[in-house]
Motif scaffolding. Structure first.
Motif, short mmCIF file in Angstrom:
data_model
loop_
_atom_site.label_atom_id
_atom_site.label_comp_id
_atom_site.label_asym_id
_atom_site.label_seq_id
_atom_site.Cartn_x
_atom_site.Cartn_y
_atom_site.Cartn_z
N UNK A 316 -4.27 15.28 11.14
CA UNK A 316 -3.71 16.27 11.87
C UNK A 316 -3.20 17.38 11.18
N UNK A 317 -2.95 18.84 11.45
CA UNK A 317 -2.75 20.08 10.13
C UNK A 317 -1.77 19.13 9.13
N UNK A 318 -0.68 18.97 9.72
CA UNK A 318 0.49 18.75 9.48
C UNK A 318 -0.07 17.35 8.06
N UNK A 319 -0.77 16.86 8.37
CA UNK A 319 -1.05 15.58 7.23
C UNK A 319 -2.56 16.27 6.53
N UNK A 320 -2.57 17.22 6.24
CA UNK A 320 -3.46 18.03 5.57
C UNK A 320 -3.34 17.87 3.97
N UNK A 321 -2.54 17.67 3.79
CA UNK A 321 -1.89 17.64 2.22
C UNK A 321 -1.81 16.72 1.70
N UNK A 322 -1.58 15.35 3.00
CA UNK A 322 -1.91 13.94 2.37
C UNK A 322 -3.31 13.30 2.15
N UNK A 323 -3.52 13.93 3.23
CA UNK A 323 -5.46 14.20 3.36
C UNK A 323 -6.21 14.47 1.48
N UNK A 324 -5.98 15.39 1.24
CA UNK A 324 -5.62 16.50 -0.28
C UNK A 324 -6.01 15.37 -1.31
N UNK A 325 -3.94 15.31 -0.97
CA UNK A 325 -4.35 13.73 -2.19
C UNK A 325 -4.98 12.66 -2.30
N UNK A 326 -4.94 12.36 -1.60
CA UNK A 326 -5.94 11.25 -1.47
C UNK A 326 -7.57 11.72 -1.77
N UNK A 327 -7.97 12.52 -1.37
CA UNK A 327 -9.18 12.70 -1.64
C UNK A 327 -9.29 13.66 -3.91
N UNK A 328 -8.09 13.56 -4.01
CA UNK A 328 -7.93 13.67 -5.70
C UNK A 328 -8.02 12.09 -6.48
N UNK A 329 -7.26 11.47 -5.51
CA UNK A 329 -7.26 10.10 -6.11
C UNK A 329 -8.52 9.49 -5.83
N UNK A 330 -9.42 9.81 -5.43
CA UNK A 330 -10.61 9.22 -5.53
C UNK A 330 -11.21 9.69 -6.52
#
Length: 549
Positions: A316-330
């Motif tokens: 969801x558009x509002x979840x892009x920030x959390x998704x970005x944080x997950x990518x940074x953790x990877x």
């Protein structure tokens, strides 16, 4: 201990009730009398795989019941608990074979499978004979036998625990390697994705806000003209001006109206306040609708960029920030991955070193136990007239595993200088019987609760050797229970309890029965075994001498 065996309509047995005792129990009889049928019947009720057709001709079904006494610490109790079966001091096994081949089993009046019977049998009975592929002749069991003889359970448990630790740490390392490999395969995508997300930097709620602004700007041109007209109608050139003029005119003549204009004047004042608020609100709306066409273009571009990224990453558009944080953790895990793998690899090496130490200690203890077992078996072979034979417990390297890194094989050489080899392949029938007996005498001291059965283990020996076999069997039965099927009078003479298996013909049907041998009957039976069908006084005297010896 096996206390009783009841057989109904099995092969040539119509009805047979046997009561066994502690000590050495011997079954004798002519060849073909049915001694092997007793063992077949016992094997049937214990779930062993044997003859396919066991039901007596003309009978609807055959049945065998075996009764055992089990001590409070008997291993059979663990099998019963695991199978959810009643646990009592008396263990009753019952198995029925229908004429059509169907088999049904009960343990203490509860239905059970043949597999449960077989697991129970391993704790109740051990069979030894010329075809002893379940026991001492099976090399797969030699390592366990040596460990039991040497009381190596503690060392073996330590090896098993160390092996489990090695396996767990190897599994963790493999999982980390797989995860890191997967992340590395996506590294370019992940770095591109996080850079794209960082450039856009979408905020929670921004998509909805941009959508509202865009729709407002799109509709602004269409409604602005009417709002402007309304603003003019409300302003000084419209309603506000007219109301102000009316108020001025009325206030000018109010004193002459004797108070009749007070209320209208008050109402006009209120109306002017409301008109002012309305005009201000309309003005603010006009200001909001005033925008640069570039603002609409920029809002649309950002809105569409946010929605495109959300579709690309399936969030969801509002979840892009959390998704970005997950990518940074990877990416961080990827950068940390080599260090983690190094630590996990070191843990595997440590666990393997611990295992190696435990396995080496077990191997050394096995070597010591093997030497002790070899000496014990050699000492037993001399009374069995095999003083020149050589018994050796061989340890060879094997792949590391939960039981250590040794293969154990019992090998023999029947004469000094002769090639040694596996027990089952090198020894002849009579030699094999004596090897098995000597080995069993040495190993039995570490076992409890087993009924030992020897099926013609004395075949091929006679005279003083058979007498020595009988003495060893009697020694083996001390404090336990041994059942022996034998043709040897020397062995039969050493029995504490003796039965004779006989055949008879009734109504043109051959049947087998078993009679207990006591007193003169037992003397006659041993004499028959010595002299054949015609029993002479000399044979009776020899039988009494054997029994007295």
């Amino acid at each position: 201990m096996l206390r009783g065996l009841d057989i109904r309509d099995m092969l040539i047995i119509d009805r047979l009730d046997l009561v066994f005792q502690p000590g050495l129990n011997v079954l004798t009889g002519e060849t073909g009398a049915g001694k092997s049928i007793l063992l077949d019947s016992l094997g049937f009720v214990l779930g062993w795989r044997g003859r396919a057709e066991l039901v007596r001709a003309g009978a609807d079904q055959g049945e065998v019941v075996a009764t055992f006494d089990i001590a409070p610490d008997h291993p059979a109790r663990g099998v019963l608990r695991e199978a959810g079966l009643p646990e009592e001091d008396e263990l009753i096994l019952r198995r029925v074979n229908a004429a059509d081949g169907r088999k049904t089993a009960w343990v203490n009046d509860r239905r059970c499978s043949g597999e449960v019977l077989r697991r129970l049998s391993e704790t109740l009975v051990e069979l030894h004979g010329q075809h002893d592929d379940r026991g001492l002749l099976n090399p797969k069991g030699h390592r366990d036998l040596l460990d039991t003889y040497g009381d190596l359970g503690g060392l073996r448990d330590a090896v098993r625990a160390a092996w489990r630790d090695v396996a767990a740490r190897r599994k963790s390392l493999a999982a980390a390697e797989e995860a890191l490999q997967k992340v590395r395969a996506e590294e370019d995508f992940l770095r591109h994705a996080v850079a794209e997300l960082d450039r856009l930097d979408p905020q929670p709620g921004e998509e909805a806000e941009l959508d509202t602004r865009r729709r407002l700007m799109q509709s602004g041109e269409r409604i602005r003209e009417d709002i402007s007209r309304a603003a003019e109608a409300l302003g000084v050139e419209g309603a506000e001006g007219s109301a102000a003029n009316a108020l001025r005119w009325l206030e000018g003549v109010a004193e002459k109206a004797e108070g009749r204009l007070d209320e209208p004047i008050t109402a006009i004042v209120r109306a002017l306040v409301e008109l002012d608020e309305a005009a201000s609100g309309v003005s603010r709306c006009l200001e909001a609708l005033s925008f640069n066409p570039l603002d609409l273009e920029e809002a649309e571009e950002r809105l569409f960029a946010i929605r495109a990224l959300a579709r690309k990453h399936d969030v969801l558009p509002d979840d892009l920030g959390a998704f970005a944080e997950g990518v940074r953790r990877q990416i961080a895990a990827l950068e940390q991955g080599d260090a983690d793998l190094k630590a996990l690899g070191a843990a595997v090496i440590d666990a393997e070193a611990t295992y190696a130490t435990a396995a080496e200690a077990l191997s050394a203890a096995r070597q010591t136990a093997a030497g002790a077992l070899d000496r014990a078996v050699t000492a037993e072979l001399a009374p069995l007239k095999m003083e020149r034979a050589v018994f050796e417990t061989r340890l060879t390297a094997a792949d590391a595993g939960p039981s250590g890194q040794d293969e154990v094989t019992f090998s023999v050489a029947t004469n000094p200088g002769a090639p040694a080899g596996p027990l089952a392949k090198i020894a002849s029938g009579g030699e094999l019987s004596r090897f098995l007996l000597a080995l069993k005498v040495c190993l039995t001291g570490t076992e409890s609760g087993l009924t030992l059965i020897f099926d013609e283990i004395d075949r091929g020996v006679g005279g003083a050797t058979a007498d020595a076999v009988g003495r060893r069997l009697a020694q083996l039965a001390t404090g336990g229970q041994v059942l022996v099927v034998t043709h040897s009078p020397q062995v039969a003479a050493k029995a504490a309890h003796h039965w004779r298996v006989e055949k008879r013909v009734e109504n043109e049907q051959t049947l087998s029965t078993v009679r207990p041998m006591q007193g003169d009957d037992r003397v006659d039976e041993i004499a028959r075994m010595l002299s054949g069908e015609h029993i002479t006084p000399e044979a009776r005297a020899a039988a009494e001498a054997l029994m007295g010896g």
